[in-house]
Design a protein around this motif. Structure first.
Motif, PDB file in Angstrom:
ATOM      1  N   GLY A  34      -0.344 -28.388  17.867  1.00 55.94           N
ATOM      2  CA  GLY A  34      -0.138 -27.355  18.873  1.00 55.94           C
ATOM      3  C   GLY A  34      -0.934 -27.590  20.132  1.00 55.94           C
ATOM      4  O   GLY A  34      -0.447 -27.350  21.253  1.00 55.94           O
ATOM      5  N   ARG A  35      -2.176 -28.065  19.982  1.00 48.91           N
ATOM      6  CA  ARG A  35      -3.008 -28.317  21.154  1.00 48.91           C
ATOM      7  C   ARG A  35      -2.410 -29.430  22.013  1.00 48.91           C
ATOM      8  O   ARG A  35      -2.375 -29.333  23.251  1.00 48.91           O
ATOM      9  CB  ARG A  35      -4.419 -28.677  20.706  1.00 48.91           C
ATOM     10  N   HIS A  36      -1.927 -30.484  21.368  1.00 50.89           N
ATOM     11  CA  HIS A  36      -1.278 -31.566  22.106  1.00 50.89           C
ATOM     12  C   HIS A  36      -0.048 -31.050  22.855  1.00 50.89           C
ATOM     13  O   HIS A  36       0.202 -31.433  24.004  1.00 50.89           O
ATOM     14  CB  HIS A  36      -0.850 -32.682  21.151  1.00 50.89           C
ATOM     15  N   GLN A  37       0.705 -30.198  22.190  1.00 50.68           N
ATOM     16  CA  GLN A  37       1.922 -29.664  22.808  1.00 50.68           C
ATOM     17  C   GLN A  37       1.602 -28.823  24.041  1.00 50.68           C
ATOM     18  O   GLN A  37       2.319 -28.881  25.049  1.00 50.68           O
ATOM     19  CB  GLN A  37       2.715 -28.855  21.783  1.00 50.68           C
ATOM     20  N   VAL A  38       0.545 -28.065  23.984  1.00 54.97           N
ATOM     21  CA  VAL A  38       0.145 -27.264  25.147  1.00 54.97           C
ATOM     22  C   VAL A  38      -0.253 -28.180  26.312  1.00 54.97           C
ATOM     23  O   VAL A  38       0.100 -27.934  27.471  1.00 54.97           O
ATOM     24  CB  VAL A  38      -1.019 -26.313  24.780  1.00 54.97           C
ATOM     25  N   ILE A  39      -0.979 -29.259  25.991  1.00 54.29           N
ATOM     26  CA  ILE A  39      -1.373 -30.212  27.037  1.00 54.29           C
ATOM     27  C   ILE A  39      -0.145 -30.873  27.652  1.00 54.29           C
ATOM     28  O   ILE A  39      -0.051 -31.031  28.882  1.00 54.29           O
ATOM     29  CB  ILE A  39      -2.336 -31.266  26.460  1.00 54.29           C
ATOM     30  N   LEU A  40       0.821 -31.226  26.811  1.00 54.96           N
ATOM     31  CA  LEU A  40       2.056 -31.825  27.326  1.00 54.96           C
ATOM     32  C   LEU A  40       2.862 -30.829  28.153  1.00 54.96           C
ATOM     33  O   LEU A  40       3.480 -31.207  29.156  1.00 54.96           O
ATOM     34  CB  LEU A  40       2.898 -32.369  26.166  1.00 54.96           C
ATOM     35  N   LEU A  41       2.859 -29.573  27.751  1.00 58.70           N
ATOM     36  CA  LEU A  41       3.521 -28.553  28.565  1.00 58.70           C
ATOM     37  C   LEU A  41       2.854 -28.442  29.934  1.00 58.70           C
ATOM     38  O   LEU A  41       3.519 -28.244  30.952  1.00 58.70           O
ATOM     39  CB  LEU A  41       3.491 -27.199  27.850  1.00 58.70           C
ATOM     40  N   GLY A  42       1.526 -28.598  29.944  1.00 57.13           N
ATOM     41  CA  GLY A  42       0.815 -28.613  31.216  1.00 57.13           C
ATOM     42  C   GLY A  42       1.243 -29.785  32.075  1.00 57.13           C
ATOM     43  O   GLY A  42       1.375 -29.666  33.303  1.00 57.13           O
ATOM     44  N   PHE A  43       1.468 -30.952  31.444  1.00 53.72           N
ATOM     45  CA  PHE A  43       1.936 -32.134  32.167  1.00 53.72           C
ATOM     46  C   PHE A  43       3.315 -31.888  32.766  1.00 53.72           C
ATOM     47  O   PHE A  43       3.569 -32.206  33.941  1.00 53.72           O
ATOM     48  CB  PHE A  43       1.976 -33.327  31.211  1.00 53.72           C
ATOM     49  N   VAL A  44       4.213 -31.307  31.969  1.00 51.60           N
ATOM     50  CA  VAL A  44       5.558 -30.989  32.462  1.00 51.60           C
ATOM     51  C   VAL A  44       5.466 -30.002  33.626  1.00 51.60           C
ATOM     52  O   VAL A  44       6.155 -30.146  34.641  1.00 51.60           O
ATOM     53  CB  VAL A  44       6.434 -30.425  31.328  1.00 51.60           C
ATOM     54  N   ALA A  45       4.595 -28.990  33.479  1.00 49.08           N
ATOM     55  CA  ALA A  45       4.421 -28.016  34.557  1.00 49.08           C
ATOM     56  C   ALA A  45       3.914 -28.699  35.826  1.00 49.08           C
ATOM     57  O   ALA A  45       4.352 -28.375  36.947  1.00 49.08           O
ATOM     58  CB  ALA A  45       3.449 -26.917  34.121  1.00 49.08           C
ATOM     59  N   ALA A  46       2.992 -29.660  35.662  1.00 48.26           N
ATOM     60  CA  ALA A  46       2.475 -30.396  36.823  1.00 48.26           C
ATOM     61  C   ALA A  46       3.593 -31.169  37.524  1.00 48.26           C
ATOM     62  O   ALA A  46       3.670 -31.194  38.758  1.00 48.26           O
ATOM     63  CB  ALA A  46       1.360 -31.350  36.387  1.00 48.26           C
ATOM     64  N   LEU A  47       4.482 -31.791  36.724  1.00 43.61           N
ATOM     65  CA  LEU A  47       5.599 -32.523  37.303  1.00 43.61           C
ATOM     66  C   LEU A  47       6.556 -31.584  38.037  1.00 43.61           C
ATOM     67  O   LEU A  47       7.049 -31.903  39.128  1.00 43.61           O
ATOM     68  CB  LEU A  47       6.350 -33.288  36.218  1.00 43.61           C
ATOM     69  N   VAL A  48       6.828 -30.428  37.434  1.00 45.00           N
ATOM     70  CA  VAL A  48       7.723 -29.448  38.070  1.00 45.00           C
ATOM     71  C   VAL A  48       7.135 -28.975  39.400  1.00 45.00           C
ATOM     72  O   VAL A  48       7.831 -28.889  40.418  1.00 45.00           O
ATOM     73  CB  VAL A  48       7.978 -28.255  37.130  1.00 45.00           C
ATOM     74  N   VAL A  61      -8.265 -27.281  27.331  1.00 46.79           N
ATOM     75  CA  VAL A  61      -7.443 -27.104  26.130  1.00 46.79           C
ATOM     76  C   VAL A  61      -7.875 -28.068  25.043  1.00 46.79           C
ATOM     77  O   VAL A  61      -7.915 -27.719  23.848  1.00 46.79           O
ATOM     78  CB  VAL A  61      -5.950 -27.299  26.467  1.00 46.79           C
ATOM     79  N   GLY A  62      -8.214 -29.302  25.431  1.00 44.57           N
ATOM     80  CA  GLY A  62      -8.624 -30.305  24.449  1.00 44.57           C
ATOM     81  C   GLY A  62     -10.051 -30.158  23.976  1.00 44.57           C
ATOM     82  O   GLY A  62     -10.486 -30.906  23.101  1.00 44.57           O
ATOM     83  N   LYS A  63     -10.819 -29.215  24.583  1.00 40.65           N
ATOM     84  CA  LYS A  63     -12.211 -28.946  24.200  1.00 40.65           C
ATOM     85  C   LYS A  63     -13.055 -30.213  24.218  1.00 40.65           C
ATOM     86  O   LYS A  63     -13.807 -30.508  23.276  1.00 40.65           O
ATOM     87  CB  LYS A  63     -12.260 -28.289  22.815  1.00 40.65           C
ATOM     88  N   LEU A  64     -12.929 -30.958  25.313  1.00 40.23           N
ATOM     89  CA  LEU A  64     -13.679 -32.214  25.417  1.00 40.23           C
ATOM     90  C   LEU A  64     -15.123 -31.988  25.844  1.00 40.23           C
ATOM     91  O   LEU A  64     -16.007 -32.755  25.474  1.00 40.23           O
ATOM     92  CB  LEU A  64     -12.999 -33.143  26.444  1.00 40.23           C
ATOM     93  N   GLY A  65     -15.355 -31.003  26.650  1.00 38.67           N
ATOM     94  CA  GLY A  65     -16.668 -30.837  27.254  1.00 38.67           C
ATOM     95  C   GLY A  65     -16.723 -31.567  28.581  1.00 38.67           C
ATOM     96  O   GLY A  65     -16.091 -32.623  28.760  1.00 38.67           O
ATOM     97  N   ALA A  66     -17.474 -31.026  29.526  1.00 40.37           N
ATOM     98  CA  ALA A  66     -17.486 -31.556  30.885  1.00 40.37           C
ATOM     99  C   ALA A  66     -18.013 -32.993  30.947  1.00 40.37           C
ATOM    100  O   ALA A  66     -17.448 -33.853  31.635  1.00 40.37           O
ATOM    101  CB  ALA A  66     -18.331 -30.654  31.781  1.00 40.37           C
ATOM    102  N   ASP A  67     -19.100 -33.280  30.218  1.00 42.09           N
ATOM    103  CA  ASP A  67     -19.695 -34.616  30.285  1.00 42.09           C
ATOM    104  C   ASP A  67     -18.754 -35.689  29.739  1.00 42.09           C
ATOM    105  O   ASP A  67     -18.591 -36.759  30.331  1.00 42.09           O
ATOM    106  CB  ASP A  67     -21.020 -34.647  29.527  1.00 42.09           C
ATOM    107  N   LYS A  68     -18.148 -35.396  28.596  1.00 48.66           N
ATOM    108  CA  LYS A  68     -17.248 -36.382  28.007  1.00 48.66           C
ATOM    109  C   LYS A  68     -16.027 -36.597  28.887  1.00 48.66           C
ATOM    110  O   LYS A  68     -15.584 -37.744  29.087  1.00 48.66           O
ATOM    111  CB  LYS A  68     -16.798 -35.942  26.616  1.00 48.66           C
TER     112      LYS A  68
END
Length: 476
Positions: free
Chosen positions: A249-263, A293-300
């Motif tokens: 689900g988290r990956h899908q949300v990130i990909l939806l963000g990518f699609v939104a960016a393209l739109v 969304v990916g919970k990477l943290g700012a430094d990483k």
């Protein structure tokens, strides 16, 4: 003897072309056309006004050296967009999203690479033909390279899909606002006129591009040793087939963000005249969204972004140096002389051969004027009246310009978008040239046939301006 000739590094080739351009400024006559300012602020040449310069302006080796940093500055929009895309994709990969996407695509197309290749070529050609997309394909490069590697294809296949779609889309565009509409306005024919003919040839040219890429890909599948990139490291290749994470689900949300960016990017291009600065902002926003969304943290996320940028330093340098070739020709005051000299032989040819000659001239000039709209403003004011004198309709002259500009975008090293795409994929220019040249020959042959038929069938005669008398008097 076995070692043979070693092809120089792409940077060496580009610097060599800059040196040839410098030498050309010492021997080619220097001259200018008068120019006028069009409604949109661009400079447009005035036909019949070419004059030689009173004195020769010599460029020096120092001008050659300073042209390199100036060229980097002139290409900064493409360079920084490539850096941003590379950094943001590195952040996205750290979340596992790209690898999960590749795994999902493999499940769907793993046994149907021909379907994938056709879809990419067709969709990219459609987008380029409709709204003039080009640099917007850069975010797809590393994803398609990794996908092709997983499908036992190679980076050349991935690049071939993208650039064939991009170049063919520009070449046979029905209504690209950056090329077709500008060229038609300059030529004095109604915008969008001749649409039916251009739509009719779209699919046949796409099929030529698909056949070329798929024929190569099929050979690589049958024997990996025929791959042109077999000895080169593959970017984004740290994941082996079978190790792809599940698309959660988290990956899908990130990909939806990518699609939104393209739109949003497409909307901005179509309605707000956005280009690479604004598109870079859109992808930075997607990178921040991905980090959260990916919970990477700012430094990483910051570390991943910098790593992605580092990997593209070579690409950035190649993009900048490629711009230097045209820069030297402009500084040396021979760009208009080259255009003028190439246009002169057309008046001695029949209409059909002259149309093909226009195609050849536009193709060659794209090496020196890699901007589609810039080439239209320099060449169309000359080609349109020349066509009036020799029986080539202005609509056919526009079509020859489209073919010459669009198809050669796929191979001229002065095209910053091309150098960015092959640089991100890790494909040296000399290998790309070897792959692309046969495709160029096929497309140019098909374009020549279409132009001859267009002249024979009177394409554009219904919208031809009645200006032949005025042009003849002006030419005298």
């Amino acid at each position: 003897m076995k070692q043979g000739f070693k092809v120089p590094h792409t940077l060496v080739l580009l610097l060599g072309m800059m040196l040839v351009a410098l030498l050309a400024t010492w021997v080619v006559p220097q001259g200018f056309f008068d120019t006028v300012t069009a409604d949109n602020g661009r400079q447009m040449v005035v036909p019949g006004t070419y004059t030689l310069s009173d004195s020769r302006h010599f460029l020096t080796p120092w001008d050659f050296l300073t042209a390199i940093p100036r060229a980097l500055a002139a290409a900064q929009d493409v360079i920084f967009f490539v850096f941003i895309v590379g950094g943001v994709l590195s952040v996205a990969r750290a979340t596992g999203t790209i690898d999960a996407l590749i795994g999902r695509l493999l499940e769907r197309f793993g046994h149907k690479p021909n379907v994938l290749i056709f879809m990419v070529v067709f969709c990219f050609a459609l987008a380029s033909g409709a709204i003039g997309t080009a640099g917007e394909y850069i975010p797809f490069v590393l994803i398609l390279v990794a996908l092709c590697k997983a499908m036992r294809l190679d980076a050349m296949t991935a690049v071939g899909m993208i650039i064939a779609g991009y170049g063919i889309g520009y070449g046979v565009s029905a209504f690209n606002p950056f090329t077709v509409l500008i060229a038609q306005q300059i030529a004095g024919v109604p915008v969008y006129s001749g649409l039916e003919w251009r739509l009719a040839i779209f699919v046949p040219f796409v099929l030529i591009g698909f056949h070329h890429v798929w024929s190569y890909g099929k050979n690589v599948l049958a024997d990996p040793n025929v791959s042109l990139t077999r000895d080169l490291p593959c970017p984004l290749s740290g994941t082996n087939q079978g190790e792809y994470p599940k698309l959660n689900g988290r990956h899908q949300v990130i990909l939806l963000g990518f699609v939104a960016a393209l739109v949003i990017a497409v909307w901005g291009i179509a309605t707000r005249h956005w280009y690479l600065y604004e598109l870079g902002g859109v992808f930075i926003a997607w990178g921040i969204f991905t980090t959260l969304v990916g919970k990477l943290g700012a430094d990483k996320a910051a570390g991943q972004f910098i790593e992605g940028v580092k990997d593209l330093a070579t690409t950035a340098m190649l993009i900048g140096v490629a711009r230097g070739i045209a820069l030297i020709l402009e500084d040396g005051q021979i760009l208009h002389s080259l255009v003028y000299g190439m246009s002169l032989p057309l008046s001695h040819l029949g209409a059909e051969l002259a149309a093909v000659g226009m195609l050849v001239i536009q193709t060659i000039l794209n090496l020196f004027i890699p901007s589609g709209s810039g080439q239209a403003y320099v060449t169309m004011p000359l080609m349109a009246p020349v066509g009036d004198l020799i029986g080539v309709s202005r609509q056919v002259a526009v079509l020859a310009y489209q073919f010459g500009d669009g198809f050669s975008n796929m191979i001229v090293p002065t095209n910053a978008v091309l150098m960015g795409i092959i640089g991100m994929a890790g494909v040296p220019y000399h290998l790309w040239f070897r792959f692309c040249l046969p495709l160029m020959i096929k497309l140019m042959a098909a374009a020549a046939v279409v132009l001859v038929l267009a002249v024979s069938f009177g394409y554009g005669d219904d919208v031809q301006p009645k200006v032949a008398t005025e042009v003849s008097q002006g030419a005298e």
